[in-house]
Design an enzyme around this catalytic site. Structure first.
Site, PDB file in Angstrom:
ATOM      1  N   GLY A 257      19.876  26.488  98.237  1.00  0.00           N
ATOM      2  CA  GLY A 257      18.746  26.403  97.322  1.00  0.00           C
ATOM      3  C   GLY A 257      17.462  26.037  98.044  1.00  0.00           C
ATOM      4  O   GLY A 257      17.450  25.771  99.245  1.00  0.00           O
ATOM      5  N   ASP A 258      16.361  26.059  97.307  1.00  0.00           N
ATOM      6  CA  ASP A 258      15.037  25.705  97.841  1.00  0.00           C
ATOM      7  C   ASP A 258      14.591  26.666  98.944  1.00  0.00           C
ATOM      8  O   ASP A 258      13.820  26.294  99.820  1.00  0.00           O
ATOM      9  CB  ASP A 258      15.024  24.260  98.379  1.00  0.00           C
ATOM     10  CG  ASP A 258      15.606  23.262  97.394  1.00  0.00           C
ATOM     11  OD1 ASP A 258      15.148  23.263  96.242  1.00  0.00           O
ATOM     12  OD2 ASP A 258      16.512  22.500  97.768  1.00  0.00           O
TER      13      ASP A 258
ATOM     14  N   THR B 247      26.798  23.447  91.933  1.00  0.00           N
ATOM     15  CA  THR B 247      26.356  23.463  90.548  1.00  0.00           C
ATOM     16  C   THR B 247      27.503  23.999  89.690  1.00  0.00           C
ATOM     17  O   THR B 247      28.601  24.233  90.187  1.00  0.00           O
ATOM     18  CB  THR B 247      25.065  24.289  90.399  1.00  0.00           C
ATOM     19  OG1 THR B 247      24.517  24.068  89.094  1.00  0.00           O
ATOM     20  CG2 THR B 247      25.304  25.772  90.619  1.00  0.00           C
TER      21      THR B 247
ATOM     22  N   HIS C 200      11.586  26.088  90.875  1.00  0.00           N
ATOM     23  CA  HIS C 200      10.871  27.145  91.577  1.00  0.00           C
ATOM     24  C   HIS C 200       9.379  26.852  91.533  1.00  0.00           C
ATOM     25  O   HIS C 200       8.823  26.595  90.463  1.00  0.00           O
ATOM     26  CB  HIS C 200      11.141  28.507  90.925  1.00  0.00           C
ATOM     27  CG  HIS C 200      12.555  28.962  91.069  1.00  0.00           C
ATOM     28  ND1 HIS C 200      13.063  30.070  90.435  1.00  0.00           N
ATOM     29  CD2 HIS C 200      13.583  28.459  91.786  1.00  0.00           C
ATOM     30  CE1 HIS C 200      14.337  30.219  90.755  1.00  0.00           C
ATOM     31  NE2 HIS C 200      14.670  29.245  91.569  1.00  0.00           N
TER      32      HIS C 200
ATOM     33  N   LYS D 264       2.227  29.171 101.692  1.00  0.00           N
ATOM     34  CA  LYS D 264       2.547  28.962 100.278  1.00  0.00           C
ATOM     35  C   LYS D 264       2.087  30.096  99.368  1.00  0.00           C
ATOM     36  O   LYS D 264       2.727  30.401  98.373  1.00  0.00           O
ATOM     37  CB  LYS D 264       1.900  27.661  99.787  1.00  0.00           C
ATOM     38  CG  LYS D 264       2.692  26.406 100.104  1.00  0.00           C
ATOM     39  CD  LYS D 264       2.086  25.230  99.355  1.00  0.00           C
ATOM     40  CE  LYS D 264       2.981  23.999  99.476  1.00  0.00           C
ATOM     41  NZ  LYS D 264       2.475  22.891  98.644  1.00  0.00           N
TER      42      LYS D 264
ATOM     43  N   GLY E 286      12.785  15.336  93.193  1.00  0.00           N
ATOM     44  CA  GLY E 286      11.888  14.558  94.048  1.00  0.00           C
ATOM     45  C   GLY E 286      12.596  13.941  95.238  1.00  0.00           C
ATOM     46  O   GLY E 286      12.010  13.171  95.997  1.00  0.00           O
TER      47      GLY E 286
ATOM     48  N   THR F  46      21.301  16.854  89.382  1.00  0.00           N
ATOM     49  CA  THR F  46      19.925  16.619  88.929  1.00  0.00           C
ATOM     50  C   THR F  46      19.881  15.765  87.664  1.00  0.00           C
ATOM     51  O   THR F  46      18.809  15.406  87.200  1.00  0.00           O
ATOM     52  CB  THR F  46      19.234  17.961  88.631  1.00  0.00           C
ATOM     53  OG1 THR F  46      20.005  18.663  87.648  1.00  0.00           O
ATOM     54  CG2 THR F  46      19.119  18.804  89.894  1.00  0.00           C
TER      55      THR F  46
ATOM     56  N   ARG G 105      14.886  16.242 101.185  1.00  0.00           N
ATOM     57  CA  ARG G 105      15.894  17.212 101.596  1.00  0.00           C
ATOM     58  C   ARG G 105      16.327  16.960 103.037  1.00  0.00           C
ATOM     59  O   ARG G 105      15.505  16.653 103.891  1.00  0.00           O
ATOM     60  CB  ARG G 105      15.341  18.638 101.471  1.00  0.00           C
ATOM     61  CG  ARG G 105      15.018  19.050 100.046  1.00  0.00           C
ATOM     62  CD  ARG G 105      14.427  20.453  99.985  1.00  0.00           C
ATOM     63  NE  ARG G 105      13.955  20.770  98.633  1.00  0.00           N
ATOM     64  CZ  ARG G 105      12.827  21.405  98.365  1.00  0.00           C
ATOM     65  NH1 ARG G 105      12.036  21.791  99.350  1.00  0.00           N
ATOM     66  NH2 ARG G 105      12.471  21.653  97.123  1.00  0.00           N
TER      67      ARG G 105
END
EC number: 6.3.4.4
Length: 457
Positions: free
Chosen positions: A42-43, A271, A71, A448, A334, A163, A337
């Site tokens: 993920g991420d 998940t 996202h 970004k 938050g 989460t 990672r």
């Protein structure tokens, strides 16, 4: 009963449908969807790839997960955060669709929409369609999620690192055939209320410390029902019409990633849904022949949130640098990672399952300051190289990673807008990934904004 079959009882092969028509229908499968999936934990930057593709899409869909996904999309200098809404909702010309495989927390949906409205999102409710078969996440699911994490910590000394958005408990209710769907909420509310109370009691019996205001939640849900009613459609029929009507560009935005998949991920730190390509079919109600391009999104290094095996993790200055330069904090939680080198064993494994037709390699610019860049290319177990990705966490923690070391480019790549703008060493890094995985890189991310995605073909 007569042994003679009535004429209207005969099977199609007996003449009810002409064989030529059957062959024609088999050939006409309709439109094909384009799928964007995470290839790591993920991420990876899926939202950015989706945003890029969504500019000319007619429909943008979510097929699994809930508001546990995170996202981030930057448009015109504004940063939008999406969790449950498809990130393509920014496109005012497209319809956004939440499929039956998604679990929907209605308070979270409206809270998310309102936050993004303040940043400039407009008329989202006119562009959103929700499948009537999608299951609902309730506040007590979220409370139970937290209680389960506390129990795991107390009993095992570690938790999964969820989460706490109620996703696992909601999918558990679904699997136990006790869950409630959007269609239930919009039909007989008295019947819905009775089932809701029963489901809440079941959770209270399993978790005696669970406190939940059942009647208060029902009152709120009745209000939400009227707010979403105009958005709800029969999801299967909606997708069928979209696929077989006038040609449309349909985009599927995967949430989470391959190694978080409930069946193929690094269990138990995963998940509760299928975030690989099979989840597209089951989460939207479409057949496999309607799957077209499958784009895997991979970060130029590896990150992971929470606990679990991470073979290429760098608990050192390199990991700190990647975390700092990459601003590696979870959008949803938050949490900081964990960071490490790119792991091609993970990427090859994700490709085996998903059959990627191309890759998007994101955040290449984060590696700009490094003298050398390492890439994990294979695993050894007890001194022997293994060709597979281990299912067992204990084994995965024991693997020895074999690295290839490539020269760094020591050049700012954030201004690059085409292949030729990239330093030769960065180009070599990209080609190295392509050659080892056997899948072409279609996009390279160096920043970004939407225009910082370099398209190679």
């Amino acid at each position: 009963m007569s042994g003679t079959r009535a004429s209207n009882d005969r099977p199609p092969s007996a003449g009810g449908v002409k064989r030529g028509r059957l062959q024609h229908e088999a050939a006409t499968t309709g439109s094909r969807v384009t799928v964007v999936l995470g290839a790591q934990w993920g991420d990876e930057g899926k939202g950015k790839v989706v945003d890029l593709l969504a500019t000319d899409a007619d429909i943008i869909s979510r097929c699994q997960g809930g508001n546990n996904a995170g996202h981030t999309v930057v448009v015109d200098g504004k940063e939008y955060d999406f969790h449950l809404l498809p990130s393509g909702i920014i496109n005012t010309k497209a319809v956004s669709f939440i499929g039956n495989g998604v679990v929907v927390h209605l308070p979270g949906l409206f809270e998310e929409a309102e936050k993004n409205e303040k940043k400039g999102l407009k008329d989202w409710e006119k562009r959103l369609i929700i499948s009537d078969r999608a299951h609902l996440v309730f506040d007590f699911h979220q409370a139970v999620d937290g209680l389960q994490e506390v129990q795991r910590q107390a009993q095992e000394g570690k938790n999964i690192g969820t989460t706490r958005k109620g996703i696992g408990p909601a999918y558990s209710s679904k699997a136990a055939r006790a869950g409630l769907r959007v269609c239930d909420l919009l039909s007989d509310f008295d019947e819905f209320s009775a089932r809701f109370r029963n489901l809440a009691r079941q959770h209270q019996s399993m978790f005696p410390t669970l406190e939940t205001d059942v009647e208060g939640q029902l009152k709120k849900l009745k209000g939400f029902a009227e707010r979403i009613r105009p958005m709800v459609r029969d999801g299967v029929y909606f997708m069928y019409e979209a696929l077989h009507g006038p040609p449309k560009k349909i985009l599927v935005e995967g949430a989470n990633a391959a190694l978080l998949d409930i069946g193929f991920g690094t269990c138990p730190f995963v998940t509760s849904s299928n975030c690989t390509v099979g989840g597209v079919c089951t989460g939207l109600g479409i057949p496999p022949q309607n799957i077209g391009e499958v784009y895997g999104v991979v970060k130029a290094y590896t990150t992971r949130v929470g606990v679990g095996a991470f073979p290429t993790e760098q608990i050192n200055e390199t990991g700190d640098l990647l975390q700092s330069r990459g601003h590696e904090w979870g959008v949803t939680t938050g949490r900081k990672r964990r960071c490490g080198w790119l792991d091609l064993m993970i990427l090859r494994y994700a490709h085996m399952i998903n059959g990627f037709t191309a890759l998007a390699l994101t955040k290449l610019d984060i590696l700009d300051t490094l003298d050398e860049v390492k890439v994990g290319v294979s695993y050894k177990l007890s001194g022997k190289r293994i060709p597979y990705f281990p299912a067992n966490q204990e084994i995965l923690q024991k693997v020895e990673v074999e690295y290839e070391t490539l020269p760094g480019w020591k050049t700012d790549t954030t201004g690059a807008r085409k292949w030729e703008d990239l330093p030769p060493q960065a180009q070599s890094y990209i080609r190295f990934v392509e050659n080892h995985v056997g899948v072409a890189v279609k996009w390279v991310g160096v920043g970004k904004s939407r225009d910082s995605m370099i398209q190679l073909f």
